[in-house]
Design a protein around this motif. Structure first.
Motif, short mmCIF file in Angstrom:
data_model
loop_
_atom_site.label_atom_id
_atom_site.label_comp_id
_atom_site.label_asym_id
_atom_site.label_seq_id
_atom_site.Cartn_x
_atom_site.Cartn_y
_atom_site.Cartn_z
N VAL A 262 0.86 -1.18 0.00
CA VAL A 262 0.00 0.00 0.00
C VAL A 262 0.90 1.23 0.00
O VAL A 262 1.82 1.31 0.82
CB VAL A 262 -0.93 0.03 1.23
N PRO A 263 0.70 2.19 -0.92
CA PRO A 263 1.56 3.37 -0.94
C PRO A 263 1.55 4.09 0.41
O PRO A 263 0.50 4.24 1.04
CB PRO A 263 0.93 4.25 -2.03
N ALA A 264 2.73 4.51 0.84
CA ALA A 264 2.83 5.23 2.12
C ALA A 264 1.96 6.48 2.13
O ALA A 264 1.53 6.93 3.19
CB ALA A 264 4.29 5.59 2.40
N VAL A 265 1.69 7.03 0.93
CA VAL A 265 0.85 8.22 0.82
C VAL A 265 -0.53 7.97 1.43
O VAL A 265 -1.09 8.81 2.14
CB VAL A 265 0.72 8.63 -0.66
N VAL A 266 -1.10 6.79 1.15
CA VAL A 266 -2.43 6.45 1.68
C VAL A 266 -2.38 6.42 3.21
O VAL A 266 -3.27 6.97 3.89
CB VAL A 266 -2.90 5.09 1.13
N LEU A 267 -1.35 5.80 3.76
CA LEU A 267 -1.22 5.71 5.21
C LEU A 267 -1.04 7.09 5.83
O LEU A 267 -1.59 7.38 6.90
CB LEU A 267 -0.05 4.80 5.57
N LEU A 268 -0.28 7.95 5.17
CA LEU A 268 -0.06 9.30 5.69
C LEU A 268 -1.36 10.12 5.68
O LEU A 268 -1.66 10.84 6.64
CB LEU A 268 1.02 10.01 4.87
N ILE A 269 -2.12 10.00 4.58
CA ILE A 269 -3.39 10.74 4.51
C ILE A 269 -4.35 10.24 5.58
O ILE A 269 -5.01 11.04 6.26
CB ILE A 269 -4.01 10.60 3.11
N PHE A 270 -4.44 8.92 5.76
CA PHE A 270 -5.32 8.38 6.80
C PHE A 270 -4.85 8.80 8.19
O PHE A 270 -5.68 9.03 9.08
CB PHE A 270 -5.39 6.86 6.69
N ALA A 271 -3.53 8.91 8.38
CA ALA A 271 -3.02 9.39 9.67
C ALA A 271 -3.50 10.81 9.92
O ALA A 271 -3.90 11.17 11.04
CB ALA A 271 -1.50 9.32 9.70
N PHE B 83 11.70 12.83 1.27
CA PHE B 83 10.93 12.01 2.20
C PHE B 83 10.27 12.86 3.29
O PHE B 83 9.08 12.71 3.58
CB PHE B 83 11.85 10.96 2.84
N VAL B 84 11.02 13.77 3.88
CA VAL B 84 10.50 14.59 4.97
C VAL B 84 9.40 15.53 4.48
O VAL B 84 8.32 15.61 5.08
CB VAL B 84 11.63 15.39 5.63
N VAL B 85 9.65 16.22 3.38
CA VAL B 85 8.67 17.19 2.87
C VAL B 85 7.39 16.50 2.44
O VAL B 85 6.28 16.94 2.75
CB VAL B 85 9.27 18.00 1.70
N ARG B 86 7.53 15.37 1.73
CA ARG B 86 6.35 14.64 1.27
C ARG B 86 5.52 14.13 2.45
O ARG B 86 4.28 14.16 2.43
CB ARG B 86 6.78 13.46 0.39
N SER B 87 6.19 13.68 3.51
CA SER B 87 5.49 13.17 4.69
C SER B 87 4.62 14.25 5.33
O SER B 87 3.43 14.03 5.61
CB SER B 87 6.50 12.64 5.71
N PHE B 88 5.20 15.42 5.56
CA PHE B 88 4.44 16.51 6.18
C PHE B 88 3.30 16.97 5.28
O PHE B 88 2.19 17.27 5.75
CB PHE B 88 5.36 17.69 6.51
N PHE B 89 3.53 16.99 3.97
CA PHE B 89 2.50 17.47 3.05
C PHE B 89 1.25 16.60 3.12
O PHE B 89 0.13 17.10 3.26
CB PHE B 89 3.03 17.50 1.61
N PHE B 90 1.42 15.28 3.03
CA PHE B 90 0.25 14.41 2.97
C PHE B 90 -0.43 14.27 4.32
O PHE B 90 -1.66 14.08 4.37
CB PHE B 90 0.64 13.04 2.40
N VAL B 91 0.31 14.37 5.42
CA VAL B 91 -0.34 14.37 6.73
C VAL B 91 -1.19 15.63 6.88
O VAL B 91 -2.34 15.57 7.34
CB VAL B 91 0.71 14.29 7.86
N LEU B 92 -0.65 16.77 6.48
CA LEU B 92 -1.41 18.02 6.56
C LEU B 92 -2.61 18.00 5.62
O LEU B 92 -3.67 18.54 5.93
CB LEU B 92 -0.51 19.21 6.23
N LEU B 93 -2.45 17.36 4.46
CA LEU B 93 -3.56 17.25 3.51
C LEU B 93 -4.71 16.46 4.13
O LEU B 93 -5.88 16.84 4.03
CB LEU B 93 -3.08 16.58 2.22
N GLY B 94 -4.39 15.33 4.77
CA GLY B 94 -5.41 14.55 5.44
C GLY B 94 -6.02 15.29 6.61
O GLY B 94 -7.24 15.24 6.83
N PHE B 95 -5.19 16.02 7.36
CA PHE B 95 -5.67 16.77 8.53
C PHE B 95 -6.64 17.87 8.12
O PHE B 95 -7.54 18.23 8.87
CB PHE B 95 -4.48 17.38 9.28
N GLY B 96 -6.47 18.39 6.92
CA GLY B 96 -7.33 19.49 6.46
C GLY B 96 -8.68 19.03 5.95
O GLY B 96 -9.49 19.86 5.52
N THR B 97 -8.94 17.72 5.96
CA THR B 97 -10.21 17.19 5.47
C THR B 97 -10.95 16.48 6.59
O THR B 97 -10.39 15.62 7.27
CB THR B 97 -9.97 16.18 4.32
#
Length: 404
Positions: free
Chosen positions: A29-38, A283-297
């Motif tokens: 599963v792409p880490a992006v999905v896990l980060l957004i769900f987080a 890695f660091v920038v992408r991680s923060f971006f997708f967590v914040l993207l999920g947090f904003g929804t």
């Protein structure tokens, strides 16, 4: 939030993202999905406890832009330009350009019919949804055979560039396709020239600067190049791509210059350090971006029927043209490349850039998150269908004799 809790939160995001990276590879599963769900879960927890955490409005666009620069640079630093690779580069570029155009046209027609949107507004909403996200596709392509991985890197990077160039061209007042084509040609030509000059300069600096801090200033120099290109209304992603390609194909520079640019240091070792630091930053920038993207929804927003309808329309307008292009232009088997066309970081960035006067009021914004999640899950499905033992046995569709 005091400074101690802020440090804990920032450190926790990076460490959890690191664990997600390992977990994502294991469960396919792409880490992006896990980060957004987080991010979604974190938002649900803060809402449940009545906590108000509001990131600055400009943080997500800045993080996303920086991440996009690093992702395109990282992808380019993995590609070798050889005579044998020329057909692959041409086919992947054609797939990227035609994919954005055909999918964008289909989505534009759908938005005009469905939401009764003006043509220009429909175009600037459709183009971000038609662009393949290199931020998601390139990391996931690590599971593919080398040739297919290169195809994904080239296709997603070119798709990003074409999508950005067309998007900003559509923001301007339309005066005719001829004038727009002339303007785009001039912008891209100048961008190519500047990218080559800057790439040669960085190539020269890597070999001659002996200071212990030198890679980081070069990365920020490339970021500065992107910012200046954006201000000058050029195609800055073209510059970034060319810089990366030139550095990773330094043998062509030495051959062209007759070896006169041979430095005293070990360029291969220095280039590996440059690649490593670029990957760490990405890695660091992408991680923060997708967590914040999920947090904003909010989770409730994802239950909107209009949002699910939008996701269905995007999938229908994306998969059919992609299947045809893979078979007819790329001459590749549709599996597994059909699913390696996710939407993500670049889609969000372009949506955040839509001016207020072109925003479609009836457009379901939560559908944007659903499109990203659904495409990421389809990518997971494609990754699960890859058999590790047979990765290198994936062969292109037979070409007719006349094409050789």
């Amino acid at each position: 939030m005091n400074q101690s809790w802020a440090m804990v939160a920032l450190s926790a995001v990076v460490l959890v993202a690191y664990l997600f990276d390992f977990l994502g590879r294991w469960i396919k599963v792409p880490a992006v999905v896990l980060l957004i769900f987080a991010g979604l879960c974190l938002r649900a927890v803060t809402d449940a406890f009545g906590l108000s955490l509001t990131p600055p409005d400009d943080l997500l666009p800045v993080l996303g832009t920086f991440g996009l620069i690093l992702i395109v640079l990282e992808g380019a630093l993995d590609l070798r330009l050889t005579r044998e690779a020329a057909p692959l580069i041409l086919r992947s570029s054609l797939c990227a350009v035609l994919g954005v155009v055909l999918t964008g046209a289909a989505l534009t027609a759908a938005l005009v019919f469905w939401l009764d949107a003006p043509l220009q507004a429909a175009l600037v909403h459709a183009l971000p949804l038609a662009v393949i996200s290199s931020a998601v596709a390139i990391p996931a392509a690590a599971a593919l055979a080398p040739r297919l991985r290169e195809f994904v890197v080239y296709e997603s990077s070119i798709s990003d560039i074409v999508g950005v160039v067309l998007f900003y061209a559509m923001l301007n007042e339309f005066t005719g396709f001829g004038s727009m084509l002339v303007s785009l040609t001039g912008e891209i030509t100048l961008s190519v020239f500047i990218g080559l000059v800057v790439g040669l300069l960085i190539f020269w600096l890597i070999q001659r600067i002996q200071h212990h801090v030198r890679v980081l200033p070069m990365i920020f120099g490339i970021t500065l190049l992107y910012g200046l290109g954006k201000i000058m209304h050029l195609a800055p992603l073209v510059m970034v791509l060319l810089v990366g390609l030139l550095l990773n194909n330094y043998q062509l520079v030495r051959r062209f210059t007759g070896g006169r640019w041979q430095g005293e240091g070990d360029f291969e070792s220095d280039l590996e350090s440059f690649k490593h630091l670029t990957a760490e930053f990405t890695f660091v920038v992408r991680s923060f971006f997708f967590v914040l993207l999920g947090f904003g929804t909010g989770l409730a927003e994802l239950l909107d029927l209009q949002a699910w309808l939008l996701a269905g329309i995007v999938l229908a307008c994306s998969i059919a043209p992609r299947w045809a292009l893979l078979r007819g232009v790329a001459r590749e088997s549709a599996e597994p490349l059909l699913w390696f066309a996710p939407r993500g970081l670049i889609t969000v960035l372009l949506f955040l850039s839509i001016p207020a006067h072109l925003v479609i009021p009836a457009f379901p914004k939560a559908g944007l998150m659903l499109v990203i999640l659904v495409w990421a899950l389809l990518l997971s499905m494609g990754s699960l269908r890859i058999k590790p033992a047979a990765q290198d046995e994936v062969a292109p569709v037979e070409s007719p004799p006349s094409s050789h």
